[in-house]
Write a protein that holds these residues in place. Structure first.
Motif, short mmCIF file in Angstrom:
data_model
loop_
_atom_site.label_atom_id
_atom_site.label_comp_id
_atom_site.label_asym_id
_atom_site.label_seq_id
_atom_site.Cartn_x
_atom_site.Cartn_y
_atom_site.Cartn_z
N GLY A 186 12.08 8.97 -0.69
CA GLY A 186 12.63 7.92 0.24
C GLY A 186 12.26 6.66 -0.07
N PRO A 187 12.76 5.54 0.72
CA PRO A 187 12.40 4.16 0.58
C PRO A 187 10.65 3.92 0.64
CG PRO A 187 13.92 4.28 2.24
CD PRO A 187 13.60 5.68 1.67
N ARG A 188 10.25 3.07 -0.13
CA ARG A 188 8.75 2.73 -0.13
C ARG A 188 8.39 2.74 1.34
NH1 ARG A 188 4.02 3.18 -2.33
NH2 ARG A 188 2.92 1.21 -2.16
N GLY A 189 9.13 1.84 2.29
CA GLY A 189 8.72 1.83 3.66
C GLY A 189 8.57 3.27 4.64
N GLN A 190 9.29 4.22 4.13
CA GLN A 190 8.91 5.56 4.85
C GLN A 190 7.94 6.13 4.21
OE1 GLN A 190 10.92 6.87 6.83
NE2 GLN A 190 9.79 8.68 6.97
N LEU A 191 7.58 5.94 3.13
CA LEU A 191 6.50 6.44 2.54
C LEU A 191 5.08 5.74 2.87
CD1 LEU A 191 4.81 8.39 0.32
CD2 LEU A 191 4.96 6.27 -1.27
N LEU A 192 5.05 4.34 3.25
CA LEU A 192 3.96 3.72 3.75
C LEU A 192 3.95 4.26 5.14
CD1 LEU A 192 4.46 0.15 2.36
CD2 LEU A 192 2.49 1.91 1.72
N HIS A 193 5.00 4.58 6.06
CA HIS A 193 5.04 5.07 7.47
C HIS A 193 4.35 6.47 7.37
CE1 HIS A 193 6.39 5.83 11.51
NE2 HIS A 193 6.84 7.03 11.18
N GLU A 194 4.64 7.35 6.58
CA GLU A 194 3.98 8.53 6.71
C GLU A 194 2.59 8.56 6.24
OE1 GLU A 194 6.80 10.84 3.56
OE2 GLU A 194 8.38 10.70 5.34
N GLN A 195 2.30 7.76 5.20
CA GLN A 195 1.01 7.64 4.89
C GLN A 195 -0.12 7.22 6.26
OE1 GLN A 195 1.26 5.11 1.64
NE2 GLN A 195 0.97 6.68 0.18
N ALA A 196 0.56 6.32 6.82
CA ALA A 196 -0.11 5.83 8.17
C ALA A 196 -0.14 6.73 9.17
CB ALA A 196 0.61 4.39 8.53
N LYS A 197 0.80 7.52 9.39
CA LYS A 197 0.93 8.64 10.19
C LYS A 197 0.02 9.74 10.01
CE LYS A 197 3.25 9.02 13.24
NZ LYS A 197 3.10 8.66 15.04
N PHE A 198 -0.19 9.98 8.75
CA PHE A 198 -1.18 11.04 8.33
C PHE A 198 -2.51 10.68 8.76
CE2 PHE A 198 -3.95 13.02 5.28
CZ PHE A 198 -3.88 14.30 5.40
N LYS A 199 -2.72 9.32 8.41
CA LYS A 199 -4.32 8.76 8.56
C LYS A 199 -4.62 8.76 10.05
CE LYS A 199 -4.60 5.70 4.71
NZ LYS A 199 -4.76 4.33 4.20
N GLU A 200 -3.51 8.52 10.91
CA GLU A 200 -3.68 8.43 12.34
C GLU A 200 -3.97 10.21 12.72
OE1 GLU A 200 -0.61 8.23 16.11
OE2 GLU A 200 -0.46 6.64 14.26
N LEU A 201 -3.20 11.07 12.38
CA LEU A 201 -3.47 12.59 12.34
C LEU A 201 -4.89 12.69 11.86
CD1 LEU A 201 -2.48 15.34 13.35
CD2 LEU A 201 -1.57 15.62 11.09
N GLU A 202 -5.31 12.54 10.80
CA GLU A 202 -6.61 12.84 10.41
C GLU A 202 -7.65 12.21 11.25
OE1 GLU A 202 -8.33 13.68 6.67
OE2 GLU A 202 -7.24 15.04 7.84
N ALA A 203 -7.66 11.09 11.77
CA ALA A 203 -8.55 10.31 12.66
C ALA A 203 -8.53 11.25 13.98
CB ALA A 203 -8.14 8.96 12.87
N ALA A 204 -7.38 11.74 14.44
CA ALA A 204 -7.27 12.55 15.87
C ALA A 204 -8.16 13.77 15.52
CB ALA A 204 -6.03 12.55 16.30
N LEU A 205 -7.67 14.38 14.57
CA LEU A 205 -8.54 15.69 14.22
C LEU A 205 -9.99 15.53 14.00
CD1 LEU A 205 -5.67 17.41 12.06
CD2 LEU A 205 -6.24 17.92 14.19
#
Length: 97
Positions: free
Chosen positions: A36-55
């Motif tokens: 997908g577009p670069r913006g979607q990739l950056l969004h998914e990376q940010a969401k993963f970092k958020e999930l990692e921090a919560a876990l």
């Protein structure tokens, strides 16, 4: 999506995953295409970092790695093609005589 976008390449390599592959389990029902577009990739990376921090609040590094390994195994299982070798038999009990 987030795991593939957020994990580093060496970790994905260890899991035998590629960040740019459209795995069936993740993209079921969607038409094949490119990343997908670069913006979607950056969004998914940010969401993963958020999930990692919560876990990280209640799951150890080893526990999180085991979780990612489990998800990777599920992704790989989604790539398996099964073939019916029974000749159409569904494996149930034989029909009465």
């Amino acid at each position: 999506y987030e795991m593939l976008a957020g994990l580093d390449e060496p970790t994905l390599d260890e899991m035998l995953l590629e960040s740019d592959t459209r795995y069936r389990l993740l993209y079921a029902g969607q038409s094949p295409g490119t990343e997908g577009p670069r913006g979607q990739l950056l969004h998914e990376q940010a969401k993963f970092k958020e999930l990692e921090a919560a876990l990280s609040v209640f799951v150890s590094d080893d526990g999180r790695r085991a979780f990612w390994d489990f998800l990777a195994a599920l992704i790989h299982l989604g790539e398996v093609d099964f073939e019916d070798l029974s000749g159409g038999d569904r494996g149930g009990p034989p029909s009465p005589g």
